[in-house]
Design an enzyme around this catalytic site. Structure first.
Site, mmCIF file in Angstrom:
data_model
loop_
_atom_site.group_PDB
_atom_site.id
_atom_site.type_symbol
_atom_site.label_atom_id
_atom_site.label_comp_id
_atom_site.label_asym_id
_atom_site.label_seq_id
_atom_site.Cartn_x
_atom_site.Cartn_y
_atom_site.Cartn_z
ATOM 1 N N GLN A 289 0.840 -1.203 0.000
ATOM 2 C CA GLN A 289 0.000 0.000 0.000
ATOM 3 C C GLN A 289 0.870 1.246 0.000
ATOM 4 O O GLN A 289 1.599 1.491 0.967
ATOM 5 C CB GLN A 289 -0.897 -0.039 1.248
ATOM 6 C CG GLN A 289 -1.842 1.115 1.393
ATOM 7 C CD GLN A 289 -2.582 1.063 2.735
ATOM 8 O OE1 GLN A 289 -2.261 0.249 3.594
ATOM 9 N NE2 GLN A 289 -3.561 1.929 2.912
ATOM 10 N N GLY A 290 0.808 2.044 -1.065
ATOM 11 C CA GLY A 290 1.651 3.234 -1.172
ATOM 12 C C GLY A 290 0.859 4.508 -0.976
ATOM 13 O O GLY A 290 0.591 5.234 -1.939
ATOM 14 N N SER B 228 -3.161 8.173 14.041
ATOM 15 C CA SER B 228 -2.534 8.403 15.350
ATOM 16 C C SER B 228 -3.584 8.611 16.426
ATOM 17 O O SER B 228 -4.753 8.865 16.145
ATOM 18 C CB SER B 228 -1.627 9.627 15.278
ATOM 19 O OG SER B 228 -2.418 10.801 15.209
ATOM 20 N N GLU C 202 -3.893 11.136 18.224
ATOM 21 C CA GLU C 202 -4.420 12.491 18.075
ATOM 22 C C GLU C 202 -5.507 12.525 16.984
ATOM 23 O O GLU C 202 -6.510 13.220 17.123
ATOM 24 C CB GLU C 202 -3.284 13.464 17.730
ATOM 25 C CG GLU C 202 -2.286 13.709 18.879
ATOM 26 C CD GLU C 202 -1.257 12.597 19.055
ATOM 27 O OE1 GLU C 202 -1.154 11.716 18.170
ATOM 28 O OE2 GLU C 202 -0.565 12.586 20.085
ATOM 29 N N GLU D 208 -9.322 -1.244 5.707
ATOM 30 C CA GLU D 208 -8.186 -1.409 6.604
ATOM 31 C C GLU D 208 -8.654 -1.361 8.056
ATOM 32 O O GLU D 208 -8.305 -2.218 8.868
ATOM 33 C CB GLU D 208 -7.150 -0.301 6.337
ATOM 34 C CG GLU D 208 -5.861 -0.494 7.123
ATOM 35 C CD GLU D 208 -4.817 0.574 6.793
ATOM 36 O OE1 GLU D 208 -5.180 1.617 6.207
ATOM 37 O OE2 GLU D 208 -3.640 0.357 7.124
ATOM 38 N N SER E 126 4.283 -1.636 4.606
ATOM 39 C CA SER E 126 4.536 -2.994 5.077
ATOM 40 C C SER E 126 4.813 -3.858 3.875
ATOM 41 O O SER E 126 4.149 -3.721 2.836
ATOM 42 C CB SER E 126 3.312 -3.567 5.785
ATOM 43 O OG SER E 126 2.904 -2.716 6.808
ATOM 44 N N SER F 280 1.132 6.697 2.398
ATOM 45 C CA SER F 280 1.854 7.685 3.214
ATOM 46 C C SER F 280 3.127 8.157 2.539
ATOM 47 O O SER F 280 3.760 7.424 1.782
ATOM 48 C CB SER F 280 2.239 7.079 4.564
ATOM 49 O OG SER F 280 1.106 6.853 5.328
#
Lengths: 383, 330, 383, 330
Positions: free
Chosen positions: A126-127, A364, A366, A242, A161, A129
């Site tokens: 998975q590309g 995250s 946050e 996901e 990953s 980020s």
């Protein structure tokens, strides 16, 4: 309100359990293995899933799957997790690429890519980020330039990953630098022959994630998924899958973290300590809440509902209980857990360190709190 | 009351910073190759060996706070130095009599041997979590209310979570030669560890704040989000509490106050908590990069955990504070 | 680094202690009293302070004070707090109005107002906060309109301690609606004859604070403090004195909160519980850190330094330890502390409830953290 | 697995909300004048008396979750009603045999008498924290593994922190008439309290979120500051955990699962924690107004503390969870 399996589900769970017991018979305890050995078993495990026709368990029958529902998938994942099964090496293919292509792909794309996932011949990564984007995913800068018959793409990706095992990538890139930051994004099914993959060493020594550098990657027009400029919408589908697939067995890790904490306390003769009982009582409440919340989420999906923003509460709770249980397990160990050659101390510390990532990866802490504030409570945006 | 640092203490701080600053890379170097003595060790032993050494064992009137100011900086810079451990070992011996000049001058390097080795059933005495044992000339061995300097009968190197602070199990002959009373030696040595922890907390906070000031997300520096900023504000508060407790405890020990023991426990507990918390927040604020070996936050985490474990776990000290306070009022 | 009194300080502490022991001999334990009785004793106590010439302890001799330093004031406040002395009814006069007038007033203002504070004839209150302003103090809307010889002021104020006893008010009002929000503010020494005061009942039943409604309050030109349009700067001086005077004895309340928690646990036979010891150990660390931090702050001021933004850490720590100790003292009480007629249960619950305000009053917890982030760590503004 | 609420349960929720909504003021009214039965009591007893009552004691097949859905709303609206306590008392009697129709119909109003009265040395049995005792016709008295319904020998009204839930110490004759086995009655009643606590948490969160959406500071709604927003996000997480644990525990009890006891403890512990936390955050988010009687946040705090204290303190339940889990693995 029924948290029990129906008779059919029970039968299915028995079937799954029997298959798993056999298929896992020669698989060693993954916790004790070095990263490269774990990767070996991940590959073996993926192959066995494909051979056993478990890879497309919840895919529609018309696309080669078994056409079962989210609960069936949950049962399978849960039984596998409870038995400590390896993580299948093509999880991205089975859980993200396949379902996203089924949802947004045209017939040719489905024909081209779905069989490879089910047969175990094509591994995906998975590309999404990028080094500069982080929580602000839509600010991505990897750029696709239109050429005759397709697109040429340059840029870099991170936190991928399994990149070094994959030959295909779910790739987000910017196809229109002048458009609004979401509208300028397209979703590519990209071959990885011109990707350079560099492993990132995590603080626990594992190389679970990678950086990827794209050097004039060519993707033909027919491998744009969902249409040029629609990449953000397609990406949201992938992200929903996901979250869904993670939530199916996250709770098992929380349960195991608390159980392992208790085991080390018992071993060290500290389990009668009232302060320990107090702490473990609180952790156990949270671990059980994650388990029950996961069941309710699966039940919601099954009855046609869409899991809501409350799933962010589950993620947050889960990350907290795993982090806190793993920290305590280290700190009550002999020598405060810092002598890594002590009995079981190395894996305990590795788990503690791995868990630090839980409040960062998959949205995250946050971001989860922002989602709860904005979408559950209706508070104004804080970013 | 003059509860402020002296000019001399500020000079010590700056001098140590000049020596140790920039050596941060050395803590990282130990991840790949076995630790070896850094250049700074000679300078520190040469220039600061008498810091905090009572006159009764050969010191020149420097008080414990002077030493803590110095080792705080070594924590902050993650210096992979034997100096604070040698200094802690000398403090263990502070119950008198006079200590050899070779020790005070750092020609004979000591390491503290305090924490019991669990499950030990051999003859003699075994200690665990002994730092830099393979590079120590002798050890200050604590047993009950006695302490003595001795050579090891056997050293078993262990795998330290912080390779820049190598740890070993060490065995000693049953009866030490020349035992001396421990007196407040253990308390003084414990504060040397607490001060390092305060430094580690400070270093982690500084690193995190730098990231929060510069890393951009959603078009702004992430430090402008209270969700990020407030974590670090909490770390500042915890670190200030720990440092105030540590220097007060040092004063209380030097002046033999009634509450000194409780304050030593409080300082070690608070400093361990502050350092681990700050290091965890430092990782969090660094996002994905924070969980990679390539970034520095984990170096603070390693040091924080190791120091928190040594000379009594932080959690044990914390409960001891509760016990003493309850006993005082019951 | 010396935390002990000098011989002179020791002598002064003995002198203070001797005076306090006598002056407090007939004063009952304030904790057990109803609010109106506490107010009575506050007035009596103020009168005794004035009679004993303690009111201007740290004021310059030329203005009728004793000319002693911050440490002397700290010693006095500490010894008084340790003995459970009442809160003096004109604290605002002694600690805020006097020092601010000394710092910014002209000779006539000093002559007009300082003697009344020292003699105990004029009581002051502080009119800064408004219903709409809260943490954003400078957004205040109370408006002063220029008239011949002075200003006519209308608006409302809130969170005013002691307003019903005061005859004079330190009043912030907007004198220029067109100026920048800070530049448009002036600082008035306002007579309270045209103030309507309405007590606010706090959740613990006390009426410590008030609302004030200003109806054509006239203030002559000569009672503008520090010049028209300089009100914000003068207000910052008052706020600095407020922080300074609070910090002098806040730690005593933290110490007392933890000690009372231990006492109730001992009484209930729960003090041997390891989970309790663990919790009280953590609280005791924080309470002692507040005490030591306060001493260091006083020492800094004494040696000419200005207490920095780290005082926000003290405030935050203090609020936390008092809140947590008081909550636990309630919860481990018989019946979970909710039977208010139980032995000591009413005062315990009142203290718990009062402590909820500690993260709101005197700069909220959120403001303290912002100060630490911005001024200690150099992070960008988050408001 | 159908771990979703049924259509009927959603209807119950709405019906109770229609009855209890807007009665929030009644909880406040009790601050000034003694509690008296609100109009809603009759409607609730009349319409919902059989919710969650097992068929074995005269019920009509409604399960415990139905009841919890109803009392959650009563917590959310701070209804000052005897209904949940009467229902809890009926649950105490659920070990059989059949309960009088007059009780199930609410003509005879029960109150639960469970918590021991500390320091009691008289004859008979004394219970504390008994709600609405002066307006109860009888009591379900728990003693060890037995329970019976009885009249009081003496009622001593206490000063309740939440005057809308009056509390009393109540004394009973030593041996109850007609004792029955407690079976899972105490667990079922405890969940009635846990569900109310989940409601209180929800009500406090809703009130706080409204404030965060509308109150302006620094030119923005305060909910746009993460420092404010994240407190409430944590409250949402804690409340969801508590509610999930509560309904699961109810299912586990109904189905006599091995882990039912542990889950009842977990539900009560988590619900108490969530309610107190949410109420405290609600006060904080309201700023100065939050600490005044004029604003509503303290009403939630009062109810949260009282419920957390009843049928076993939250902290005791939490530790029991730890004890059971350790025992299961030791």
């Amino acid at each position: 309100m029924d948290f029990d399996d129906s008779p059919d589900d029970k039968a299915f769970r028995r079937e799954v359990g029997a298959w798993l017991d056999t298929a896992l018979a020669d698989v060693p305890d993954q916790e004790e293995l070095a990263h490269s050995e774990r990767e070996h078993w991940s590959r073996v495990w993926q192959e066995r899933l494909c051979e056993g026709s478990w890879a497309g368990l919840s895919w529609p029958v018309e696309h080669g799957g078994r056409g079962m529902d989210a609960l069936a998938q949950a049962i399978f994942n849960e039984e596998a997790a409870v038995r400590g099964a390896p993580y299948p090496l093509n999880g991205v293919g089975m859980m993200l690429a396949g379902p996203t292509i089924i949802a947004h792909g045209d017939d040719a794309q489905k024909a081209r890519y779905l069989p490879g996932i089910l047969q175990g011949s094509t591994y995906w990564c998975q590309g999404f980020s990028e080094p500069g984007s982080g929580s602000d995913l839509a600010s991505l800068r990897t750029a696709a330039v239109k050429v005759d018959g397709g697109w040429v793409i340059n840029g870099s990706k991170i936190w991928t990953s399994n990149a070094h095992n994959a030959s295909m990538c779910l790739l987000l890139a910017r196809t229109d630098a002048t458009a609004d930051k979401h509208a300028g994004i397209s979703y590519f099914l990209a071959p990885m022959d011109r990707f350079t993959v560099r492993p990132l060493v995590m603080i626990n020594g594992d190389t679970e994630f990678n950086e990827m550098f794209l050097d004039d990657v060519f993707v033909p027009d027919e491998d744009v998924l969902g249409g040029v400029g629609n990449g953000w919408k397609v990406a949201l589908t992938t992200l929903a899958f996901e979250r869904g697939s993670m939530a199916l067995n996250l709770w098992v890790w929380a349960r195991q973290a608390v159980d392992r904490l208790i085991d080390i306390a018992v071993e060290r003769g500290m389990a009668d300590d009232e302060a320990f009982l107090d702490a473990v009582g609180a952790l156990d409440c949270d671990a059980e809440a994650v388990r029950i919340g996961s069941m309710r989420m699966v039940a919601e999906s099954r009855s046609g509902g869409v899991p809501g923003p409350e799933t962010s509460a589950l993620k947050s709770l889960w990350a907290g209980v795993v982090q806190n249980a793993n920290r305590l397990a280290v700190q009550i160990d002999d020598g405060g857990g810092v002598l890594l050659d002590g009995d079981g101390a190395g894996p305990r510390m590795r788990r503690y360190l791995r868990a630090r990532a839980h409040t960062i990866e998959g949205g995250s802490e946050e971001v989860q709190k922002s989602i709860l504030a904005e979408r559950v409570l209706g508070l104004p945006r804080s970013r | 009351m003059h509860a402020t640092f002296t000019e001399e203490q500020r000079e010590v701080e700056q001098a140590v910073r000049d020596i140790a600053g920039g050596e941060n890379g050395a803590a990282r170097a130990a991840l790949d190759a076995p630790w070896s003595p850094p250049a700074m060790d000679a300078e520190l032993f040469g220039g600061f060996g008498v810091l905090g050494v009572p006159e009764s064992i050969g010191g020149v009137g420097s008080d414990l706070v002077d030493l803590l100011v110095a080792v705080e900086v070594l924590g902050e810079t993650l210096a992979p130095s034997r100096f604070p451990w040698h200094a802690a070992a000398v403090q263990l011996l502070s119950g008198g009599p006079v200590v050899d000049d070779a020790i005070l001058g750092g020609e004979v390097v000591l390491a503290p041997a305090v924490d019991a080795r669990p499950g030990w059933t051999g003859t003699g005495i075994a200690r665990s979590l002994v730092p830099y044992a393979a590079h120590a000339d002798a050890f200050a061995v604590v047993d009950g209310d006695r302490v003595w300097s001795a050579s090891a009968v056997a050293v078993r190197e262990r795998e330290s979570f912080d390779p820049s602070v190598p740890l070993a199990d060490v065995e000693f002959a049953e009866a030490g030669a020349d035992p001396r009373p421990l007196a407040r030696g253990l308390e003084r040595a414990t504060l040397v560890v607490a001060a390092q922890l305060c430094g580690v907390a400070q270093g982690a906070i500084d690193l995190a704040a730098g990231q929060a000031r510069t890393r951009q997300q959603f078009g702004k520096a992430i430090g402008s989000f209270q969700g990020v900023a407030f974590q670090l504000a909490e770390a500042v508060t915890a670190r200030k509490a720990a440092w105030d407790l540590t220097i007060y405890a040092a004063w209380a020990v030097e002046n033999d106050r009634d509450d000194a023991t409780s304050h030593v426990h409080a300082a070690k507990a608070a400093a361990g908590k502050a350092a681990v918390f700050a290091a965890e927040r430092c990782i969090q604020v660094h996002g994905g990069m924070g969980i990679t070996m390539a970034a520095d936050p984990h170096l603070y985490l390693r040091r924080a955990f190791v120091l928190d474990a040594m000379l009594g776990r932080g959690s044990v000290h914390r409960r001891e504070v509760g016990r003493l306070r309850v006993a005082a009022r019951a």
